[in-house]
Design an enzyme around this catalytic site. Sequence first.
Site, PDB file in Angstrom:
ATOM      1  N   THR A  72     -40.760   8.358   0.807  1.00  9.45           N
ATOM      2  CA  THR A  72     -41.823   8.905   1.647  1.00  9.45           C
ATOM      3  C   THR A  72     -41.225   9.214   3.013  1.00  9.45           C
ATOM      4  O   THR A  72     -40.861   8.306   3.763  1.00  9.45           O
ATOM      5  CB  THR A  72     -42.983   7.906   1.789  1.00  9.45           C
ATOM      6  OG1 THR A  72     -43.550   7.652   0.502  1.00  9.45           O
ATOM      7  CG2 THR A  72     -44.066   8.463   2.709  1.00  9.45           C
ATOM      8  N   LYS A 117     -48.695  12.954  -0.232  1.00  5.94           N
ATOM      9  CA  LYS A 117     -48.526  11.507  -0.028  1.00  5.94           C
ATOM     10  C   LYS A 117     -49.188  11.076   1.280  1.00  5.94           C
ATOM     11  O   LYS A 117     -49.745   9.974   1.377  1.00  5.94           O
ATOM     12  CB  LYS A 117     -47.040  11.146  -0.018  1.00  5.94           C
ATOM     13  CG  LYS A 117     -46.745   9.659   0.221  1.00  5.94           C
ATOM     14  CD  LYS A 117     -47.357   8.757  -0.863  1.00  5.94           C
ATOM     15  CE  LYS A 117     -47.111   7.266  -0.586  1.00  5.94           C
ATOM     16  NZ  LYS A 117     -45.721   6.876  -0.813  1.00  5.94           N
ATOM     17  N   LYS A 167     -44.706   3.040   9.237  1.00  7.84           N
ATOM     18  CA  LYS A 167     -43.788   4.180   9.189  1.00  7.84           C
ATOM     19  C   LYS A 167     -44.499   5.389   8.594  1.00  7.84           C
ATOM     20  O   LYS A 167     -44.441   6.495   9.134  1.00  7.84           O
ATOM     21  CB  LYS A 167     -42.553   3.816   8.369  1.00  7.84           C
ATOM     22  CG  LYS A 167     -41.487   4.914   8.263  1.00  7.84           C
ATOM     23  CD  LYS A 167     -41.615   5.760   7.010  1.00  7.84           C
ATOM     24  CE  LYS A 167     -41.263   4.981   5.760  1.00  7.84           C
ATOM     25  NZ  LYS A 167     -41.256   5.851   4.537  1.00  7.84           N
TER      26      LYS A 167
END
Length: 288
Positions: free
Chosen positions: A97, A172, A240
Site C-alpha cells: 500500500t 485501497k 501511514k
Amino acid sequence: MARVAFLGLGVMGFPMAGHLAAAGHEVTVWNRSAAKARAWSEKHKGRIAATAREAASGAELVMACVGNDDDLRQVCLGDEGAFAGMGKGAVFVDHTTVSATVTRELSAIAAGRGFGFVDAPVSGGQAGAENGQLSVMCGGESDDYARAEPVIAAYARICRLMGPSGAGQLTKMCNQIAIAGLVQGLSESLHFAEKAGLSIPEVVEVISQGAAASWQMQNRYQTMAKNRFDFGFAVDWMRKDLGICLGAADENGASLPVTALVDQFYKDVQQMGGGRWDTSSLIARLRR
C-alpha cells in the site's frame, strides 16, 4: 504454472508467497532479513535469492509486498533492484500500500524498460493472507493484469482491475477510509454499552443482526471488550495509509473530515504506546 519472484516476507508476504508455492508455481523469494527467507524456505518449496535483482532474473512475474514508498523504490531501483533483473515482457505486481504517485512513477519506468507494472494492494489482513482470502484491487494495463490475475488467484478471494496505473492504490485508499470511520463508530458503541452497564456480547448479538453489522464487529468485538489488541493490522501502518489518503484528498479535492479526525485518534493511541496494537485499539483511548 509460472516462474515467480516474491519480494518481502513480512506478515503478509510470507503466507502469500507460500500460497504461490503450494499452487505449484516456481517461486524465488527475497527479503531484506535473510533469516526470514530461510524460515520461509524451510516451510515451503522454493529458492532464496541474495538480492531483489537476482530474484527477479528470469521471472515472468515479480510480486512485492514491502513497507512504504521509499521501501518500494529501493526494492525496484538501483543496481541490485528488481527492475535491473527483469526481462522484457515480464510483469511487476506491487502488493504494497503506497501512494498513487510512486505507483505511476515506477509504472512509467517499467514501461520504458519493456515490462509491465500492476499496482495491486490487498485488504484482508494477516488472516486473509494466511487463509488465501485477500481482496486485491489492481491498476494498470489490461494485458498485464490478465497475465497476473491467474497467479494472484492463489491468495485472492476477489481480484479486479479498477482502471489505469494508480487505480488500485486509489481503491485501497477508499478501503482504509471506510475502515477508519467504521472502527471508531464500533469503538464508541462498545464503550457506550460498557458505560450504560449493558452486556457487550448481548448487545452485539442483537445489533449485529441488523444494519450495524460489519466484519469488524463480527471479528473484533470480543478482543476489543477484553482490551486485547494483538490481532491484525498495526496502528503505525494505518497512520501511514491514512496519511496517503489525506495527501491524495488534498490533490483531488475530496473532503475527508472523519478520516482526518480518526487519524488524530490513532496518533493518540501511538502516544499511549500502542503503535504496534491493531487498529481496533481505538477503543483504548476512550477508556483512559
